[in-house]
Design a protein around this motif. Sequence first.
Motif, short mmCIF file in Angstrom:
data_model
loop_
_atom_site.label_atom_id
_atom_site.label_comp_id
_atom_site.label_asym_id
_atom_site.label_seq_id
_atom_site.Cartn_x
_atom_site.Cartn_y
_atom_site.Cartn_z
N THR A 284 0.96 -1.23 0.13
CA THR A 284 0.00 -0.04 0.01
C THR A 284 1.03 1.04 0.15
OG1 THR A 284 -1.70 -1.33 1.02
CG2 THR A 284 -1.85 1.27 1.20
N CYS A 285 2.00 1.42 1.03
CA CYS A 285 2.80 2.45 0.85
C CYS A 285 3.60 2.71 -0.54
CB CYS A 285 3.53 2.36 2.23
SG CYS A 285 3.09 2.31 3.64
N TRP A 286 3.97 1.57 -0.99
CA TRP A 286 4.72 1.93 -2.35
C TRP A 286 3.65 2.14 -3.31
CZ3 TRP A 286 8.06 -2.77 -0.49
CH2 TRP A 286 9.19 -2.27 -0.14
N GLN A 287 2.66 1.59 -3.22
CA GLN A 287 1.58 1.96 -4.46
C GLN A 287 1.30 3.50 -4.43
OE1 GLN A 287 -1.58 -0.69 -3.87
NE2 GLN A 287 -0.74 -2.25 -5.52
N ALA A 288 1.18 3.94 -3.13
CA ALA A 288 1.10 5.38 -2.88
C ALA A 288 1.96 6.25 -3.35
CB ALA A 288 0.48 5.81 -1.53
N ARG A 289 3.06 5.73 -3.63
CA ARG A 289 4.28 6.36 -4.18
C ARG A 289 4.64 6.10 -5.82
NH1 ARG A 289 4.34 5.59 1.11
NH2 ARG A 289 5.45 7.37 2.36
N LEU B 110 8.36 12.56 6.92
CA LEU B 110 7.08 11.72 7.39
C LEU B 110 5.88 12.84 7.23
CD1 LEU B 110 5.74 9.26 8.36
CD2 LEU B 110 6.10 10.24 10.64
N THR B 111 6.05 13.98 7.95
CA THR B 111 4.92 14.97 7.76
C THR B 111 4.41 15.31 6.32
OG1 THR B 111 5.68 15.83 9.90
CG2 THR B 111 4.25 17.02 8.80
N VAL B 112 5.61 15.58 5.48
CA VAL B 112 5.34 15.75 4.16
C VAL B 112 4.45 14.83 3.48
CG1 VAL B 112 6.02 16.26 1.95
CG2 VAL B 112 6.98 17.45 4.16
N ASP B 113 5.00 13.44 3.71
CA ASP B 113 4.18 12.27 3.08
C ASP B 113 2.71 12.09 3.52
OD1 ASP B 113 6.49 11.48 1.60
OD2 ASP B 113 6.78 9.98 2.88
N LEU B 114 2.58 12.12 4.93
CA LEU B 114 1.18 12.22 5.41
C LEU B 114 0.31 13.13 4.97
CD1 LEU B 114 2.10 11.37 9.20
CD2 LEU B 114 1.44 9.49 7.38
N VAL B 115 0.81 14.57 4.92
CA VAL B 115 -0.24 15.49 4.17
C VAL B 115 -0.62 15.37 2.69
CG1 VAL B 115 -0.03 17.95 3.72
CG2 VAL B 115 0.59 17.33 5.88
N ALA B 116 0.45 14.76 1.95
CA ALA B 116 0.40 14.50 0.74
C ALA B 116 -0.61 13.17 0.19
CB ALA B 116 1.73 14.17 -0.03
N GLY B 117 -0.86 12.61 1.65
CA GLY B 117 -1.57 11.28 1.20
C GLY B 117 -0.90 9.96 1.07
N ARG B 118 0.43 9.87 1.52
CA ARG B 118 1.12 8.89 1.49
C ARG B 118 1.28 8.17 2.84
NH1 ARG B 118 3.88 12.51 -2.42
NH2 ARG B 118 5.21 13.24 -0.45
N PRO B 119 0.87 7.07 3.04
CA PRO B 119 0.82 6.51 4.34
C PRO B 119 2.25 6.11 4.79
CG PRO B 119 0.04 4.84 2.98
CD PRO B 119 0.00 6.14 1.99
N ALA B 120 2.35 5.79 6.25
CA ALA B 120 3.55 5.32 6.67
C ALA B 120 3.23 3.88 7.47
CB ALA B 120 4.35 6.23 7.44
N LEU B 121 4.26 3.35 7.75
CA LEU B 121 4.22 1.93 8.75
C LEU B 121 4.19 2.35 10.20
CD1 LEU B 121 6.85 -0.10 6.53
CD2 LEU B 121 4.48 -0.26 6.57
N LEU B 122 3.59 1.68 10.90
CA LEU B 122 3.58 1.66 12.35
C LEU B 122 3.43 0.52 12.80
CD1 LEU B 122 1.86 4.36 14.43
CD2 LEU B 122 1.60 1.98 15.09
N LEU B 123 4.52 0.04 13.68
CA LEU B 123 4.60 -1.05 14.62
C LEU B 123 4.10 -0.70 16.02
CD1 LEU B 123 5.30 -4.17 14.70
CD2 LEU B 123 7.55 -3.51 15.32
N THR B 124 3.22 -1.48 16.42
CA THR B 124 2.77 -1.28 18.04
C THR B 124 3.47 -1.65 18.78
OG1 THR B 124 1.24 -2.86 17.77
CG2 THR B 124 0.19 -0.83 17.28
N ARG B 125 3.57 -1.67 20.21
CA ARG B 125 4.47 -2.07 21.10
C ARG B 125 3.96 -3.75 21.11
NH1 ARG B 125 7.39 1.10 24.28
NH2 ARG B 125 7.12 3.38 24.04
N ASP B 126 2.64 -4.06 20.65
CA ASP B 126 2.23 -5.42 20.92
C ASP B 126 2.59 -6.36 19.39
OD1 ASP B 126 0.36 -4.34 19.21
OD2 ASP B 126 -1.26 -4.99 20.77
N GLY B 127 3.49 -5.70 18.67
CA GLY B 127 3.82 -6.47 17.44
C GLY B 127 2.78 -6.30 16.05
N GLU B 128 1.66 -5.56 16.38
CA GLU B 128 0.89 -5.49 15.18
C GLU B 128 1.26 -4.26 14.24
OE1 GLU B 128 -2.23 -6.75 14.44
OE2 GLU B 128 -1.64 -8.29 15.79
#
Length: 154
Positions: A32-37, A95-113
Amino acid sequence: MINRRILLALPLLLANPARAEPADPLVAALITCWQARGVRFTPEQVAARIGARTGRDALLAVAGAWTDANDDDQETMVEIVWEAGAPPSPAEPLLTVDLVAGRPALLLTRDGEWWLLHARSQNMLAVHHPLTGQAQMLAPDAAALIGRPVIAGA
């Protein structure tokens, strides 16, 4: 009245075709992230590149040159812009520039999701699950790592 052609095609219409959707949330999130790019990889390509690695190691595994689904050579990496207990990265403003432009980032939570990060504010992170599409708001302290997928030249 039912047309004979419709009757013959009915089993084909009702059949569930096999889909090439990834079963791994990280693979789905990276795609998804790379498709947005503007770059397309198949689930098989990404899963083969990651192998059995998890967490930070899985993100490091996708760095380097490889061929995308269109047979074009791509240079990829995932910049780790925020990690729990580490100083902020100089790439964090990007990262802020990407998020404003609609390009998502990856987030790993502390519980591994793995989640797709779409927006952030001082108090909350707007994420959605890459497989289920479930959207939610997370507190910043729930995050273990935030990565920004990058394509060289994009």
